[in-house]
Design an enzyme around this catalytic site. Structure first.
Site, PDB file in Angstrom:
ATOM      1  CE  LYS A  21      90.438-109.017  21.075  1.00 22.82           C
ATOM      2  NZ  LYS A  21      91.015-108.590  19.789  1.00 22.82           N
ATOM      3  CG  ASN A  36      88.677-113.391  15.048  1.00 18.31           C
ATOM      4  OD1 ASN A  36      87.922-114.058  14.343  1.00 18.31           O
ATOM      5  ND2 ASN A  36      88.535-112.091  15.213  1.00 18.31           N
ATOM      6  CG  ASN A  73      95.246-101.552  21.173  1.00 12.66           C
ATOM      7  OD1 ASN A  73      95.166-100.864  22.192  1.00 12.66           O
ATOM      8  ND2 ASN A  73      94.179-101.864  20.439  1.00 12.66           N
ATOM      9  CB  THR A  91      99.953-104.849  18.909  1.00 11.15           C
ATOM     10  OG1 THR A  91      98.743-104.447  19.572  1.00 11.15           O
ATOM     11  CG2 THR A  91     100.214-106.319  19.215  1.00 11.15           C
ATOM     12  N   GLY A 100     100.359-101.436  15.556  1.00  5.82           N
ATOM     13  CA  GLY A 100      99.790-101.268  14.227  1.00  5.82           C
ATOM     14  C   GLY A 100     100.855-101.213  13.154  1.00  5.82           C
ATOM     15  CG  ASP A 112      88.702-105.843   6.903  1.00 14.74           C
ATOM     16  OD1 ASP A 112      88.821-105.175   7.951  1.00 14.74           O
ATOM     17  OD2 ASP A 112      87.768-106.635   6.710  1.00 14.74           O
ATOM     18  CG  ASP A 136      91.565-111.123  17.519  1.00 16.73           C
ATOM     19  OD1 ASP A 136      91.950-110.756  18.640  1.00 16.73           O
ATOM     20  OD2 ASP A 136      90.451-110.826  17.042  1.00 16.73           O
ATOM     21  N   GLY A 187      87.902-109.555   5.879  1.00 14.61           N
ATOM     22  CA  GLY A 187      87.383-110.418   6.929  1.00 14.61           C
ATOM     23  C   GLY A 187      88.422-110.718   7.992  1.00 14.61           C
TER      24      GLY A 187
END
Length: 300
Positions: free
Chosen positions: A40, A43, A182, A214, A216, A240, A246, A281
């Site tokens: 994380k 990222n 989230n 967040t 989604g 993905d 992040d 990824g």
């Protein structure tokens, strides 16, 4: 452009795609295996840099091939890695199963577990340099709290991504200038599930100056005690979702660091995350600033 310091984890993501998750004791076939730079912290540093931010990262990797790959990738993305140290222990690893565009993850912390107070003290100059300090929960919690106390005493903008969820003292949330949970993390933090607007307001009562929940596919919801902003998600076909949150966080902070408004930063971050979920990824999927700016613009 303000300076951004990310303090957090660096992991190698070991990813396999399946049609469904296996049950206990069951073996199923995957549809391909790959490894990607992740973690994380790394990222978010990568996303910040690709979005145009001036970024340094603090963290630890092992003296192994995975550590080599992670450092090379961050450097390629434009992250200053001079403060990242190496230890005689394995680099952190995330084993990720991707199914139907969603994912489940098992972590082994490896060198991330050695990011302690002494390490932070050796790199105090990086905190002095920073305007924004971003942290997550893949390093020891006592280190997260220690850094938060230092950052606040030095007048830095403290950004907390409370993932993966773990017990944290209430003072941490009171120190946060921006927190980005989230839906699941928000429910865990406030102790109950509510509709999104009520939940984000309940989260704000814990003390953070700005809450961004967040959602989604539903986008994100921002609240600062007065203003409520609903940022819709951009509709895309998800390949993905690994690292999408992040990507959102890093892109948002990079935009704020370039003196953009919160509304502008939310829209930019939403576009960046939408592009990312259409690729495989974590870090390799993150778009560069120019990609986000051109995305979905009508052709002349």
């Amino acid at each position: 452009m303000k300076n951004i310091l990310v303090i957090g984890s660096l992991n190698m993501d070991l990813v396999i795609n399946t049609e469904r998750l296996p049950q206990a004791g069951e073996t199923i076939h995957g549809k391909g295996f790959a490894h990607f730079p992740g973690g994380k912290g790394a990222n978010q540093a990568s996303a910040c840099a690709r979005a145009g931010g001036n970024v340094k990262m603090l963290g630890k990797v092992g003296n192994d091939a995975y550590g080599d790959i992670l450092l090379k990738n961050l450097s390629h993305d434009g992250v200053n890695i001079n403060g990242i140290e190496r230890e005689d222990i394995s680099t952190g690893v995330a084993v990720i199963t991707v199914f139907g565009g969603e994912n489940c993850i098992i972590l082994d912390k490896g060198a991330n577990g050695l990011v302690d107070k002494d390490y932070i003290d050796r790199h105090m100059d990086a905190i002095d340099w920073a305007d924004f300090v971003i942290m997550q929960y893949e390093i020891p919690m006592e280190t997260v709290v220690y850094v938060a106390q230092i950052a606040k005493s030095k007048g830095k903008t403290l950004v907390i991504d409370p993932a993966p969820m773990m017990d944290a003292p209430n003072e941490l949330y009171k120190m946060a200038d921006i927190i980005l949970p989230n839906e699941t993390e928000t429910a865990q933090l406030i102790g109950e599930e509510y509709d999104s607007e009520t939940a984000v307001k309940k989260m704000a009562e814990m003390g953070p100056a700005n809450v961004i929940m967040t959602l989604g596919k539903k986008g994100s919801l921002y609240y600062n005690g007065e203003k409520l902003i609903n940022q819709p998600a951009f509709k895309v076909k998800a390949v993905d979702t690994t690292g999408a949150g992040d990507c959102f966080t890093g892109s948002l902070v990079a935009h704020l660091a370039s003196d953009k408004t919160m509304e502008e930063a939310l829209e930019f971050a939403s576009k960046a995350a939408a592009i990312a979920v259409g690729r495989r990824g974590a870090q390799p999927s993150f778009p560069w600033k120019s990609e986000v700016e051109k995305w979905r613009k009508p052709k002349k």
